[in-house]
Design a protein around this motif. Sequence first.
Motif, mmCIF file in Angstrom:
data_model
loop_
_atom_site.group_PDB
_atom_site.id
_atom_site.type_symbol
_atom_site.label_atom_id
_atom_site.label_comp_id
_atom_site.label_asym_id
_atom_site.label_seq_id
_atom_site.Cartn_x
_atom_site.Cartn_y
_atom_site.Cartn_z
ATOM 1 N N GLY A 157 -20.622 7.898 -32.665
ATOM 2 C CA GLY A 157 -20.069 8.830 -33.652
ATOM 3 C C GLY A 157 -20.606 10.238 -33.478
ATOM 4 N N ILE A 158 -21.898 10.345 -33.153
ATOM 5 C CA ILE A 158 -22.502 11.660 -32.917
ATOM 6 C C ILE A 158 -21.874 12.321 -31.685
ATOM 7 C CG2 ILE A 158 -24.639 12.833 -32.236
ATOM 8 C CD1 ILE A 158 -26.124 10.732 -33.960
ATOM 9 N N ILE A 159 -21.652 11.516 -30.639
ATOM 10 C CA ILE A 159 -21.039 12.055 -29.421
ATOM 11 C C ILE A 159 -19.611 12.522 -29.705
ATOM 12 C CG2 ILE A 159 -20.231 11.448 -27.097
ATOM 13 C CD1 ILE A 159 -22.664 9.474 -27.029
ATOM 14 N N VAL A 160 -18.846 11.699 -30.439
ATOM 15 C CA VAL A 160 -17.464 12.062 -30.776
ATOM 16 C C VAL A 160 -17.441 13.345 -31.603
ATOM 17 C CG1 VAL A 160 -15.424 11.371 -32.115
ATOM 18 C CG2 VAL A 160 -16.555 9.716 -30.620
ATOM 19 N N HIS A 161 -18.348 13.440 -32.579
ATOM 20 C CA HIS A 161 -18.420 14.641 -33.419
ATOM 21 C C HIS A 161 -18.765 15.872 -32.567
ATOM 22 C CE1 HIS A 161 -19.129 17.115 -36.974
ATOM 23 N NE2 HIS A 161 -20.258 17.512 -36.411
ATOM 24 N N GLY A 162 -19.687 15.696 -31.612
ATOM 25 C CA GLY A 162 -20.059 16.812 -30.740
ATOM 26 C C GLY A 162 -18.906 17.251 -29.859
ATOM 27 N N LEU A 163 -18.154 16.288 -29.323
ATOM 28 C CA LEU A 163 -16.986 16.628 -28.505
ATOM 29 C C LEU A 163 -15.956 17.396 -29.327
ATOM 30 C CD1 LEU A 163 -16.502 13.260 -26.548
ATOM 31 C CD2 LEU A 163 -17.392 15.421 -25.638
ATOM 32 N N HIS A 164 -15.776 16.968 -30.574
ATOM 33 C CA HIS A 164 -14.845 17.663 -31.466
ATOM 34 C C HIS A 164 -15.337 19.087 -31.747
ATOM 35 C CE1 HIS A 164 -11.910 18.225 -34.673
ATOM 36 N NE2 HIS A 164 -12.893 18.639 -35.447
ATOM 37 N N THR A 174 -11.239 17.469 -26.023
ATOM 38 C CA THR A 174 -10.350 16.365 -26.351
ATOM 39 C C THR A 174 -10.081 15.567 -25.061
ATOM 40 O OG1 THR A 174 -8.510 17.876 -26.021
ATOM 41 C CG2 THR A 174 -9.278 17.586 -28.266
ATOM 42 N N PRO A 175 -9.449 14.392 -25.085
ATOM 43 C CA PRO A 175 -8.727 13.819 -26.230
ATOM 44 C C PRO A 175 -9.485 12.751 -27.006
ATOM 45 C CG PRO A 175 -8.067 12.705 -24.218
ATOM 46 C CD PRO A 175 -9.140 13.686 -23.827
ATOM 47 N N ILE A 176 -10.730 12.428 -26.616
ATOM 48 C CA ILE A 176 -11.434 11.298 -27.243
ATOM 49 C C ILE A 176 -11.526 11.446 -28.763
ATOM 50 C CG2 ILE A 176 -13.658 10.100 -27.395
ATOM 51 C CD1 ILE A 176 -13.920 10.524 -24.363
ATOM 52 N N PRO A 177 -11.982 12.583 -29.302
ATOM 53 C CA PRO A 177 -12.025 12.708 -30.774
ATOM 54 C C PRO A 177 -10.647 12.525 -31.410
ATOM 55 C CG PRO A 177 -13.268 14.473 -29.731
ATOM 56 C CD PRO A 177 -12.512 13.790 -28.650
ATOM 57 N N VAL A 208 -9.859 8.730 -31.593
ATOM 58 C CA VAL A 208 -10.597 8.055 -32.674
ATOM 59 C C VAL A 208 -10.023 8.442 -34.031
ATOM 60 C CG1 VAL A 208 -12.846 7.820 -33.802
ATOM 61 C CG2 VAL A 208 -12.717 7.898 -31.297
ATOM 62 N N GLU A 209 -9.751 9.722 -34.205
ATOM 63 C CA GLU A 209 -9.191 10.200 -35.473
ATOM 64 C C GLU A 209 -7.795 9.621 -35.709
ATOM 65 O OE1 GLU A 209 -8.155 14.427 -37.738
ATOM 66 O OE2 GLU A 209 -9.275 14.431 -35.860
ATOM 67 N N GLY A 210 -6.992 9.532 -34.633
ATOM 68 C CA GLY A 210 -5.647 8.967 -34.753
ATOM 69 C C GLY A 210 -5.689 7.498 -35.143
ATOM 70 N N ALA A 211 -6.593 6.736 -34.513
ATOM 71 C CA ALA A 211 -6.726 5.316 -34.850
ATOM 72 C C ALA A 211 -7.156 5.139 -36.300
ATOM 73 C CB ALA A 211 -7.737 4.647 -33.913
ATOM 74 N N SER A 212 -8.073 5.987 -36.742
ATOM 75 C CA SER A 212 -8.538 5.938 -38.132
ATOM 76 C C SER A 212 -7.400 6.265 -39.098
ATOM 77 C CB SER A 212 -9.691 6.923 -38.330
ATOM 78 O OG SER A 212 -10.098 6.958 -39.673
ATOM 79 N N HIS A 213 -6.583 7.252 -38.736
ATOM 80 C CA HIS A 213 -5.466 7.662 -39.598
ATOM 81 C C HIS A 213 -4.445 6.522 -39.726
ATOM 82 C CE1 HIS A 213 -2.613 10.336 -41.549
ATOM 83 N NE2 HIS A 213 -1.673 9.934 -40.689
ATOM 84 N N VAL A 214 -4.148 5.842 -38.621
ATOM 85 C CA VAL A 214 -3.198 4.718 -38.648
ATOM 86 C C VAL A 214 -3.761 3.573 -39.486
ATOM 87 C CG1 VAL A 214 -2.090 2.938 -37.241
ATOM 88 C CG2 VAL A 214 -2.134 5.312 -36.445
ATOM 89 N N ALA A 215 -5.051 3.244 -39.259
ATOM 90 C CA ALA A 215 -5.675 2.138 -39.994
ATOM 91 C C ALA A 215 -5.775 2.426 -41.482
ATOM 92 C CB ALA A 215 -7.067 1.852 -39.424
#
Length: 312
Positions: free
Chosen positions: A243-250, A255-258, A261-268
């Motif tokens: 999560g820290i790595i994803v936040h840092g990339l954002h 992109t596109p990794i963040p 993750v954000e898209g999967a969270s939005h769908v779920a």
Amino acid sequence: MPSGLVALLDDVAGIAKIAAASVDDIGAAAGKAGTKAVGVVVDDAAVTPGYAMGFTPDRELPIVAKIAVGSLRNKLLFLLPGALLLSAFAPWAVTPILMLGGAYLAFEATEKIIEMFVPHGDEVETDELALSGPELEKHKVAGAIRTDLILSAEIMAIALSDVSDKSLPIQAAALALVGVVITILVYGVVALIVKMDDIGLHMAKSPRAPTQKFGRGLVKAMPLAMSSLAYIGTAAMLWVGGGIIVHGLHHFHLTPIPAWVEGASHVAAQVPGIGAITGWLATAIGSAIVGLIVGGVIAGVLHFIPRKRAAH
């Protein structure tokens, strides 16, 4: 004279209001920062009980107390000044440092997963068996404090990233409050965990049948609880590190990794009734996958290089 006294009281009231507002700011900042660090706290609470296991019951709580004191020393004497220096002179470095810490957590978790399938810790256990009781205790406490330093650094860095817009005194007070409260919370839980079997044994001796039954059940459940804690700690390290790595990339617009993750969270999160839970789970699982990939790459490199040198 009376008017002077009234003016003085008015000034005192004004100062009191400012102080109260500062206390509110510190409390709010510490609460927000502490919430962000909850994943590392879970990992800390899950990892530490193992260091106190294997000793006589009378040594368990003193060992936990020594580790707790070492943890406070880590946070207040070393990490807090370092965090404030970063905030004052190199605020840009906070996110990269967080990402390095996240990569380390992911690597540690991946190493634990690898060890489940390819154990290689026998030589460490053999070395520990050669130590006397006091030496082994000192060795275990030192190891726990070293591990705590990494986890505490992550907690303080996460907290700092959340209060970086506050004044330096508010930052210092909030970080100190987070450090003290989290240390008390974590090692209070750790102390309860390591003494749970003793509590169960005490309850099993009760003249009351229901209390006896509960105590025996508690004793029987502890081995499963301890092994479950190990798995929870590993999962938390992957989730938090990733999560820290994803936040840092954002943060750096990489992109596109963040976005994935954000898209999967939005769908779920669209699941009726439990969207908040499924959305959070999707974020946690996505972060853990990122952590596992990063940790696997680091572990592969670190294991490959020594073998290559040995082959030469």
